[in-house]
Design a protein around this motif. Structure first.
Motif, short mmCIF file in Angstrom:
data_model
loop_
_atom_site.label_atom_id
_atom_site.label_comp_id
_atom_site.label_asym_id
_atom_site.label_seq_id
_atom_site.Cartn_x
_atom_site.Cartn_y
_atom_site.Cartn_z
N ILE C 124 95.80 79.94 54.53
CA ILE C 124 94.95 78.77 54.29
C ILE C 124 94.08 78.48 55.51
O ILE C 124 92.94 78.03 55.36
N TYR C 125 94.58 78.77 56.71
CA TYR C 125 93.75 78.53 57.89
C TYR C 125 92.66 79.58 58.02
O TYR C 125 91.56 79.29 58.51
N VAL C 126 92.95 80.80 57.56
CA VAL C 126 91.90 81.82 57.54
C VAL C 126 90.79 81.38 56.58
O VAL C 126 89.61 81.54 56.86
N LEU C 127 91.20 80.79 55.45
CA LEU C 127 90.20 80.37 54.46
C LEU C 127 89.33 79.24 54.99
O LEU C 127 88.19 79.07 54.56
N ILE C 128 89.84 78.44 55.92
CA ILE C 128 89.04 77.34 56.46
C ILE C 128 88.22 77.80 57.65
O ILE C 128 87.01 77.59 57.72
N PHE C 129 88.89 78.45 58.60
CA PHE C 129 88.23 78.74 59.87
C PHE C 129 87.76 80.19 60.01
O PHE C 129 87.06 80.52 60.96
N GLY C 130 88.18 81.06 59.08
CA GLY C 130 87.81 82.47 59.18
C GLY C 130 86.31 82.65 58.96
O GLY C 130 85.60 81.73 58.54
N LEU C 131 85.83 83.86 59.25
CA LEU C 131 84.39 84.12 59.13
C LEU C 131 83.89 83.88 57.72
O LEU C 131 82.77 83.44 57.51
N ILE C 147 90.37 81.50 64.36
CA ILE C 147 91.18 82.55 63.76
C ILE C 147 91.13 83.78 64.66
O ILE C 147 90.11 84.06 65.28
N PHE C 148 92.22 84.50 64.75
CA PHE C 148 92.40 85.63 65.66
C PHE C 148 92.29 85.16 67.10
O PHE C 148 91.84 85.88 67.98
N ALA C 149 92.70 83.90 67.30
CA ALA C 149 92.69 83.34 68.66
C ALA C 149 93.82 82.32 68.76
O ALA C 149 94.49 82.02 67.78
N VAL C 150 93.99 81.79 69.96
CA VAL C 150 95.12 80.89 70.20
C VAL C 150 95.10 79.63 69.31
O VAL C 150 96.14 79.26 68.76
N PRO C 151 93.94 78.96 69.13
CA PRO C 151 93.98 77.74 68.29
C PRO C 151 94.52 78.01 66.90
O PRO C 151 95.26 77.18 66.35
N GLY C 152 94.20 79.15 66.31
CA GLY C 152 94.70 79.48 64.98
C GLY C 152 96.21 79.61 64.98
O GLY C 152 96.90 79.12 64.07
N ILE C 153 96.73 80.25 66.01
CA ILE C 153 98.19 80.41 66.12
C ILE C 153 98.85 79.05 66.21
O ILE C 153 99.85 78.77 65.54
N ILE C 154 98.25 78.17 67.02
CA ILE C 154 98.84 76.84 67.18
C ILE C 154 98.78 76.06 65.86
O ILE C 154 99.76 75.45 65.44
N LEU C 155 97.62 76.12 65.18
CA LEU C 155 97.48 75.39 63.91
C LEU C 155 98.52 75.86 62.89
O LEU C 155 99.20 75.06 62.24
N VAL C 227 99.37 86.38 60.34
CA VAL C 227 98.12 86.37 59.57
C VAL C 227 96.94 85.93 60.42
O VAL C 227 95.85 86.48 60.33
N VAL C 228 97.15 84.92 61.29
CA VAL C 228 96.01 84.36 62.01
C VAL C 228 95.82 84.95 63.41
O VAL C 228 94.84 84.64 64.07
N SER C 229 96.76 85.79 63.86
CA SER C 229 96.70 86.16 65.28
C SER C 229 95.70 87.25 65.60
O SER C 229 95.04 87.22 66.63
N GLY C 234 98.35 91.18 74.81
CA GLY C 234 98.11 90.49 76.07
C GLY C 234 97.30 89.22 75.92
O GLY C 234 97.07 88.53 76.89
N SER C 235 96.81 88.91 74.69
CA SER C 235 96.11 87.63 74.58
C SER C 235 96.51 86.83 73.35
O SER C 235 96.68 85.63 73.43
N THR C 236 96.65 87.46 72.17
CA THR C 236 97.04 86.65 71.02
C THR C 236 98.35 87.13 70.42
O THR C 236 98.58 86.97 69.23
N ASN C 237 99.22 87.65 71.23
CA ASN C 237 100.53 88.03 70.73
C ASN C 237 101.58 87.04 71.19
O ASN C 237 101.71 86.75 72.37
N THR C 238 102.34 86.54 70.24
CA THR C 238 103.49 85.73 70.61
C THR C 238 104.69 86.66 70.71
O THR C 238 104.59 87.85 70.40
N ILE C 239 105.85 86.13 71.11
CA ILE C 239 107.02 87.00 71.28
C ILE C 239 107.35 87.75 69.99
O ILE C 239 107.52 88.97 70.01
N PRO C 240 107.44 87.05 68.84
CA PRO C 240 107.79 87.81 67.62
C PRO C 240 106.79 88.92 67.30
O PRO C 240 107.18 90.00 66.86
N LEU C 241 105.50 88.65 67.57
CA LEU C 241 104.50 89.69 67.28
C LEU C 241 104.64 90.86 68.25
O LEU C 241 104.44 92.02 67.88
#
Lengths: 356, 274, 291
Positions: C124-131, C147-155, C227-229, C234-241
């Motif tokens: 749903i966040y890709v549908l709002i903020f994605g290209l 999307i594909f950045a830190v704010p998307g991950i946080i949202l 989905v959003v990362s 080294g920049s948009t990976n969290t531990i699980p990713l």
């Protein structure tokens, strides 16, 4: 401080809890709001405290409009039915709470607070329990802490919601005598809610009997008990027998008896109900003279110092209940099944349309 | 408890206002985006997207495995709850706490761990595979992962009900001559049934939407072991936003339906509560 | 959604029970099942993490990409948990201490994120903020990347952890009623004083419980974040990713080493959860004995 209640109404959804209630509580008195559950007594108390706001009507404290005042500004002490002690605070901190939340300007110093709390602890006779938590206290002790907490802020009015409702019979008796003595000492205007008529009769200076959101009667305990204004009050205070009959120009005919009823002098052949308290029925072996009803003893039960006698009136299957002192019953040597005469010593007659 | 809106406690209007504002911002508006996006598809496109053979196969895998996992959890969850409530044994407190592990353990960790345990050389796989039981990279593996993540739901819904059950009920039943099994079948089980079904539904709902713990063990073969959430991601990676949205809408509708069922079940179980 | 064990009590002196052999059979089967499904995976994480020794373990954890994944995970949790904590307290105050129409519907809406698949939550966040989304083109004009950045991950993380704290506090505050707050008001306390000195001490263990669960999910969320990362190392990976990437690259020992961090977090979470559950139970019992 005196309290005046003017035309207060309050509904919860479709339920009318209070219907145009007006009441004056003179300064320094201890008043009981007495009634069955759902009669609106607790709602009235909460409205006085400012915990509930009325749909219409006014509250005056010492003649000053207080309806719009916030609960914090009303300076009332409220003792909750379940005490509402702060369970994470000690007894000391509970009592001190009201003092410690005062604005910086008027907040007393630490030493002053300590002295005040200790005086209150002395007053409620719990000096050595200051460091306990509410969960470690008995019901009666909690009740007294709740009272001390309310008194700590020197309220103008003390309001108590079923103060003894959650206690067992013996503690309840002790505590209500203690409350009476306390009030005689400190004389703060107090209102308490109860459904227990005995409690109201014993503790209060004045009793306000409430029913279905209305005030049925107010007066001193003896006024309310001896001269009930309505059938409801008669019924609610003490056990009572009902007789149906007619009243005509000051004379009532009930169960074959002619009784004088001067307060209904203007009635014309009106259907009426007579009320007789159980202890106002005398039992006689022989029915000399008029004014006694022939009846059969159905059941005998000793309740402490009293003996309860169920009687079936002859020629009908109506049952009435009489209460005799133990020695009187012993003298009569009543047996189940025998014929006796029941004499109502006092009867109060209400014309039927008063009937609830 | 509540006595109408005219409550003296302060802050109702700002608190409710903020609640609705934050809820709308974080949950409601983003979720509605899904429906608006779906609405831009024609009905024909939508139907085609959600009924393509590969999609239908993924439903079969997802719902079939979820159902199997929920059944297993329904049975073992009740057993675990029963044992934890009724019996004393060493280490009980620890095991009780451990039941929540699947809630606390991130799904990716669960996923790689299960995959490695059940793989050909894994702790269990090396004994199972020679006997012809292949778990990793098959639908069976998917079900195993779903059992893992769904287990606490059944245990934690049944457990409080069992705890609240009055011992006297059983004593009454045995006084009336029922044996232990009859007491369980005729008295205890019907009382626990709403909770069991609620736990079953919760576990099923969780399994249907699960992604992280499954993809590592599933093998992800189209038509065979590909779950629906993975298909959504695959479509996204192929920039097929319409397809992804359409499938996501189906998933969301299923979620809402499950939520409704769960609410009804919980209402039902409250009928038995005092 | 799930009972949090607020009503646990020991059963004592059960006279009506099963024969001993049935009891032990049931206990054995239940424990065998739990061992197979819970203990074995937990043991496997740590065993595999240390398979190549401590040095390899530490090397895997101090690898720069892993460090940056840990940093991003901590940042995400540091943003999400306070936001949802504030919401949880405010929502529980409105819902538990007041009555109003539509209350149970509101609770259902708050629960929604629990029942939405993590993948859909990300989508749903890709549908709002994605290209291709609603705001995507406008964001691109201003060079804002969500999307594909830190704010998307946080949202996405806020969304999936949204109900946790509110969910814990609503039943707890409902069980405690309103009388203590009313008492504080009659004693002259202001609204803020009432909350800080009366309400808060009564719910602090519930808050801890909610925070620890919210935090565990925030740090461990995989599907939605995936989905959003955009999986930029080294920049948009969290531990699980990061775990996923290492695993897919067949660096199993490293993957499990990083995963063991999350498993440790899970164990700490369970421990704190058990303690706070026990404490909450105490406050509830105290509330009940006062009635």
């Amino acid at each position: 401080m005196s309290i005046e209640i003017e035309g207060i109404s309050k509904s919860f959804g479709t339920f009318a809890a209070l219907k145009n209630v007006s009441l004056k509580v003179p300064s320094g008195e201890l008043v009981a709001l007495l009634g069955p559950s759902g009669s609106g007594k607790t709602s009235l108390l909460r409205i006085i405290a400012g915990l509930e706001s009325p749909d219409s009507g006014r509250i005056l404290f010492d003649g000053e409009e207080a309806t719009k005042r916030q609960v914090q500004e009303r300076q009332v002490g409220f003792v909750f039915q379940h005490y509402a002690l702060f369970r994470h605070m000690t007894v000391f901190d509970n009592i001190a709470f009201g003092l410690t939340v005062k604005p910086k300007k008027s907040r007393p110093g630490k030493a002053e607070i300590r002295d005040k709390v200790h005086n209150l602890l002395k007053l409620i006779q719990l000096e050595n329990l200051a460091d306990r938590y509410p969960a470690q206290l008995s019901g009666g002790q909690r009740q007294r802490v709740a009272l001390a907490r309310a008194l700590a802020v020197e309220p103008q009015v003390l309001l108590l919601d079923e103060p003894f409702g959650a206690l067992d019979a013996k503690v309840r008796l002790e505590l209500r005598r203690w409350l009476r003595r306390l009030h005689d000492e400190i004389h703060v205007t107090s209102v308490f809610v109860t459904h227990d008529q005995e409690e109201a009769l014993e503790v209060a200076d004045r009793i306000v009997v409430m029913n279905e959101g209305r005030i049925e009667q107010e007066g001193t305990p003896s006024e309310v008990y001896d001269r009930p204004a309505t059938p409801f009050v008669y019924d609610f205070l003490g056990s009572v027998n009902l007789f149906h009959g007619r009243v005509h120009e000051g004379t009532a005919q009930m169960a074959g008896l002619d009784l004088s009823s001067p307060e209904n002098a203007s009635a014309q052949h009106a259907p009426a109900v007579g009320y007789v308290r159980s202890h106002d029925i005398a039992i006689e072996r022989d029915g000399n003279g008029s004014g006694a009803i022939k009846a059969e003893v159905r059941y005998l039960l000793s309740v402490g110092p009293l003996v309860r006698v169920d009687l079936v009136l002859s020629g009908s299957d109506r049952t009435i209940e009489a209460e005799l002192p133990r020695d009187e019953a012993d003298r009569l040597q009543l047996q189940v099944g025998e014929q006796v005469y029941a004499r109502p010593r006092k009867m109060r007659v209400f014309v039927e349309d008063y009937q609830i | 408890m509540g006595r109408g809106k005219n409550n003296v406690l302060p802050g109702f209007t700002p608190a409710l206002g903020y609640t609705i504002f934050y809820l709308s911002l974080i949950v409601l508006i983003p979720l509605s985006a899904l429906f608006f996006k779906t609405a831009t598809l024609t009905w024909g496109d939508f139907v085609a997207a959600v009924t393509a053979p590969r999609v239908l196969a993924s439903y079969r895998v997802t719902f079939g495995a979820s159902l199997a996992a929920a059944v297993i959890n329904g049975f073992f969850g009740v057993l675990v709850a029963w044992v934890l409530v009724r019996y004393r044994f060493p280490g009980k407190k620890l095991i009780d706490a451990l039941v929540d592990l699947p809630f606390a353990l991130p799904t990716a960790v669960a996923g790689i761990t299960l995959a490695s345990i059940y793989s050909q050389n894994g702790w269990l796989g090396r004994y199972l595979e020679p006997r012809g039981i292949k778990v990793a990279f098959t639908p069976l593996g998917i079900a195993v992962a779903m059992v893992f993540i769904g287990l606490p739901f059944v245990v934690r819904t049944v457990q409080p009900v069992l705890e609240e059950l009055d011992q006297e009920i059983e004593e009454a039943a045995s006084c009336l001559g029922a044996n232990r099994w009859q007491t369980f079948r005729r008295v205890l089980l019907p009382t626990m049934l709403p909770a069991i079904l609620t736990g079953f539904a919760l576990s099923f709902a969780r399994a249907v939407g699960e992604y992280g713990s499954i993809i590592f063990i599933a093998g992800n073969m189209p038509m065979v072991s590909e779950i629906t959430p993975l298909l959504i991601i695959t479509k996204l990676e192929q920039y097929d936003y319409a397809g992804a949205t359409a499938i996501a809408t189906v998933m969301l509708v299923v979620s809402f339906f499950m939520l409704l069922c769960i609410n009804l079940l919980q209402k039902w179980s409250r009928c038995f509560a005092e | 959604m799930v009972g949090n064990g607020l009503h646990k009590k020991e059963r004592k002196g059960a006279t009506v029970t099963e024969p001993a052999w049935v009891r032990w059979l049931l206990i054995s089967v239940a424990l065998a099942f739990l061992a197979l499904f819970l203990v074995l995976p937990l043991a496997a994480v740590f065993t595999q993490a240390l398979e190549k020794g401590w040095e390899a373990y530490l090397a895997a954890l101090t690898e720069p990409d892993t460090i940056s994944a840990i940093r991003l995970t901590l940042i995400t949790a540091a943003v999400c948990v306070p936001l949802n904590l504030f919401f949880g307290i405010v929502a529980a105050w409105a819902i538990a201490k007041f009555s109003f129409p539509g209350k149970s519907f509101l609770i259902t809406l708050i629960d929604l994120p629990f029942s939405v698949s993590p993948v859909v939550s990300g989508l749903i966040y890709v549908l709002i903020f994605g290209l291709q989304g609603w705001l995507g083109p406008r964001l691109q004009e201003h060079d804002i990347k969500i999307i594909f950045a830190v704010p998307g991950i946080i949202l996405a993380t806020i969304f999936v952890t949204f109900p946790f704290i509110a969910r814990e506090l609503i039943p707890l505050m409902e069980a405690q009623g309103r009388e203590e707050e009313e008492a504080a008001l009659t004693l002259g306390a202001s609204g803020l004083q009432t909350f800080l000195r009366v309400t808060f001490p009564n719910i602090k263990w519930g808050i801890l419980y909610g925070v620890i669960l919210c935090n565990a999910r925030a740090m461990g969320e995989f599907g939605a974040v995936s989905v959003v990362s955009g999986h930029v190392r080294g920049s948009t990976n969290t531990i699980p990713l990061q775990v996923e990437i290492l695993y897919n690259e067949y660096s199993y020992a490293a993957a499990f080493a990083v995963a063991s961090l999350l498993a440790l977090l899970a164990l700490v979470t369970l421990a704190v959860k058990t303690v706070s559950e026990w404490k909450m139970q105490q406050t509830i019992t105290a509330a009940e004995t006062e009635r």
